[in-house]
Design a protein around this motif. Structure first.
Motif, PDB file in Angstrom:
ATOM      1  N   ASN A  52       0.915  -1.127  -0.052  1.00 41.69           N
ATOM      2  CA  ASN A  52       0.073   0.100  -0.081  1.00 41.69           C
ATOM      3  C   ASN A  52       0.826   1.316  -0.076  1.00 41.69           C
ATOM      4  O   ASN A  52       1.594   1.622   1.009  1.00 41.69           O
ATOM      5  N   MET A  53       0.949   2.143  -1.163  1.00 42.38           N
ATOM      6  CA  MET A  53       1.773   3.053  -1.207  1.00 42.38           C
ATOM      7  C   MET A  53       1.358   4.397  -0.142  1.00 42.38           C
ATOM      8  O   MET A  53       2.505   4.900   0.336  1.00 42.38           O
ATOM      9  N   GLU A  54       0.056   4.388   0.218  1.00 45.16           N
ATOM     10  CA  GLU A  54      -0.007   5.371   1.492  1.00 45.16           C
ATOM     11  C   GLU A  54       0.668   5.015   2.616  1.00 45.16           C
ATOM     12  O   GLU A  54       1.190   5.932   3.278  1.00 45.16           O
ATOM     13  N   LYS A  55       0.816   3.784   2.844  1.00 46.16           N
ATOM     14  CA  LYS A  55       1.436   3.276   4.058  1.00 46.16           C
ATOM     15  C   LYS A  55       3.096   3.737   4.173  1.00 46.16           C
ATOM     16  O   LYS A  55       3.672   3.883   4.798  1.00 46.16           O
ATOM     17  N   VAL A  56       3.412   3.592   2.794  1.00 41.50           N
ATOM     18  CA  VAL A  56       4.714   3.722   2.564  1.00 41.50           C
ATOM     19  C   VAL A  56       4.995   5.066   2.810  1.00 41.50           C
ATOM     20  O   VAL A  56       5.942   5.517   3.457  1.00 41.50           O
ATOM     21  N   VAL A  57       4.325   5.963   2.208  1.00 38.72           N
ATOM     22  CA  VAL A  57       4.483   7.547   2.287  1.00 38.72           C
ATOM     23  C   VAL A  57       4.415   7.756   3.889  1.00 38.72           C
ATOM     24  O   VAL A  57       5.260   8.756   4.405  1.00 38.72           O
ATOM     25  N   GLU A  58       3.237   7.326   4.496  1.00 35.52           N
ATOM     26  CA  GLU A  58       3.013   7.389   6.037  1.00 35.52           C
ATOM     27  C   GLU A  58       4.434   7.098   6.701  1.00 35.52           C
ATOM     28  O   GLU A  58       4.720   7.822   7.717  1.00 35.52           O
ATOM     29  N   TYR A  59       4.813   5.961   6.440  1.00 34.63           N
ATOM     30  CA  TYR A  59       6.046   5.577   7.262  1.00 34.63           C
ATOM     31  C   TYR A  59       7.239   6.439   6.727  1.00 34.63           C
ATOM     32  O   TYR A  59       8.096   6.555   7.726  1.00 34.63           O
ATOM     33  N   TYR A  60       7.365   6.862   5.615  1.00 35.45           N
ATOM     34  CA  TYR A  60       8.686   7.871   5.411  1.00 35.45           C
ATOM     35  C   TYR A  60       8.377   9.382   6.228  1.00 35.45           C
ATOM     36  O   TYR A  60       9.260   9.742   6.796  1.00 35.45           O
ATOM     37  N   PHE A  61       7.200   9.737   6.480  1.00 32.97           N
ATOM     38  CA  PHE A  61       7.117  10.783   7.315  1.00 32.97           C
ATOM     39  C   PHE A  61       7.323  10.427   8.874  1.00 32.97           C
ATOM     40  O   PHE A  61       7.958  11.473   9.301  1.00 32.97           O
ATOM     41  N   GLN A  62       6.962   9.277   9.193  1.00 30.67           N
ATOM     42  CA  GLN A  62       7.526   8.674  10.531  1.00 30.67           C
ATOM     43  C   GLN A  62       8.853   8.855  10.694  1.00 30.67           C
ATOM     44  O   GLN A  62       9.614   8.890  11.600  1.00 30.67           O
ATOM     45  N   TRP A  63       9.364   8.298   9.577  1.00 32.27           N
ATOM     46  CA  TRP A  63      10.987   8.025   9.513  1.00 32.27           C
ATOM     47  C   TRP A  63      11.833   9.592   9.816  1.00 32.27           C
ATOM     48  O   TRP A  63      12.823   9.509  10.356  1.00 32.27           O
ATOM     49  N   VAL A  64      11.250  10.443   9.089  1.00 33.32           N
ATOM     50  CA  VAL A  64      11.885  11.743   8.985  1.00 33.32           C
ATOM     51  C   VAL A  64      11.602  12.484  10.320  1.00 33.32           C
ATOM     52  O   VAL A  64      12.384  13.058  11.106  1.00 33.32           O
ATOM     53  N   ASP A  65      10.305  12.256  10.832  1.00 31.39           N
ATOM     54  CA  ASP A  65      10.085  12.782  12.374  1.00 31.39           C
ATOM     55  C   ASP A  65      10.908  12.103  13.211  1.00 31.39           C
ATOM     56  O   ASP A  65      11.439  12.767  14.210  1.00 31.39           O
ATOM     57  N   GLN A  66      11.196  10.863  13.171  1.00 26.34           N
ATOM     58  CA  GLN A  66      12.290  10.262  14.163  1.00 26.34           C
ATOM     59  C   GLN A  66      13.620  10.856  14.087  1.00 26.34           C
ATOM     60  O   GLN A  66      14.318  10.820  14.934  1.00 26.34           O
ATOM     61  N   GLN A  67      14.125  11.074  12.848  1.00 27.71           N
ATOM     62  CA  GLN A  67      15.410  11.549  12.574  1.00 27.71           C
ATOM     63  C   GLN A  67      15.426  12.986  13.320  1.00 27.71           C
ATOM     64  O   GLN A  67      16.397  13.310  13.889  1.00 27.71           O
TER      65      GLN A  67
END
Length: 207
Positions: A52-67
């Motif tokens: 699911n590409m929306e789940k990929v993009v949502e995780y990308y935001f989470q990844w940047v947030d955590q950084q």
């Protein structure tokens, strides 16, 4: 090897995605390449993020947030004014994203499509909430949501400005950000916006 559903693998896939999103966008083609480069088989993109590409993009935001959260642990913001704290946090986030400007542009394109707009709003809210949290915000009630709504506008404006900024160390972006913050985070502006939200809510209830 970790499960394809583990956070460690998801992080690795997102890092590989950064190489392909600039040319392929947030697509299954980009995900397929990233999954293979992360050590999995072709076809496993249908298992990663449930395909699911929306789940990929949502995780990308989470990844940047955590950084951003990890990076800000190295900063001492205690002596700063609130708006200076927020400006610092946002500029740190933009510095982290600087190698991936093309990814950010592709993300705007993806989220601008009507089916993905709710996801964009959700991710934006989480990001500005993190920023206020790092800045030590203790707001409650309408002030809590007002501050986040105001910062969301400032943040989006700043990112769009930053994408076109070619100044050294993004100095023009910093000036733009500080100008927007000085206008948006005035006490009177926050109270006025909170009052407007309240009145709109009451008006809606009376219908």
């Amino acid at each position: 090897m970790h499960s394809i559903h583990s956070n460690a693998v998801k992080d690795a896939i997102i890092e590989k995605m950064m190489l392909h999103v600039p040319t392929l966008g947030w697509t299954m083609s980009a995900l397929s390449k990233a999954v293979v480069e992360a050590g999995f088989n072709q076809g496993d993109e249908n298992r990663a993020f449930e395909g699911n590409m929306e789940k990929v993009v949502e995780y990308y935001f989470q990844w940047v947030d955590q950084q951003m959260l990890r990076k800000m642990e190295t900063f001492d913001l205690t002596s700063m004014r609130t708006r200076d704290k927020i400006a610092t946090i946002i500029m740190v986030r933009l510095a982290l994203m600087a190698p991936y400007k093309a990814v950010v542009e592709r993300t705007f394109t993806f989220l601008a499509k009507p089916p993905h707009m709710p996801l964009g709003a959700k991710c934006l809210y989480k990001t500005v909430n993190h920023i206020w949290y790092i800045a030590g915000d203790k707001a409650t009630d309408f002030n809590f949501y007002t501050k986040r709504a105001l910062l969301a506008g400032v943040y989006l404006s700043t990112v769009k400005f930053w994408l076109k900024d070619v100044s050294s160390d993004a100095l023009q972006t910093r000036a733009h950000l500080e100008n927007r913050l000085s206008k948006a985070l005035k006490v009177g502006q926050i109270k006025s916006f909170a009052k407007e939200l309240c009145e709109k809510g009451l008006s809606y209830l009376k219908k």
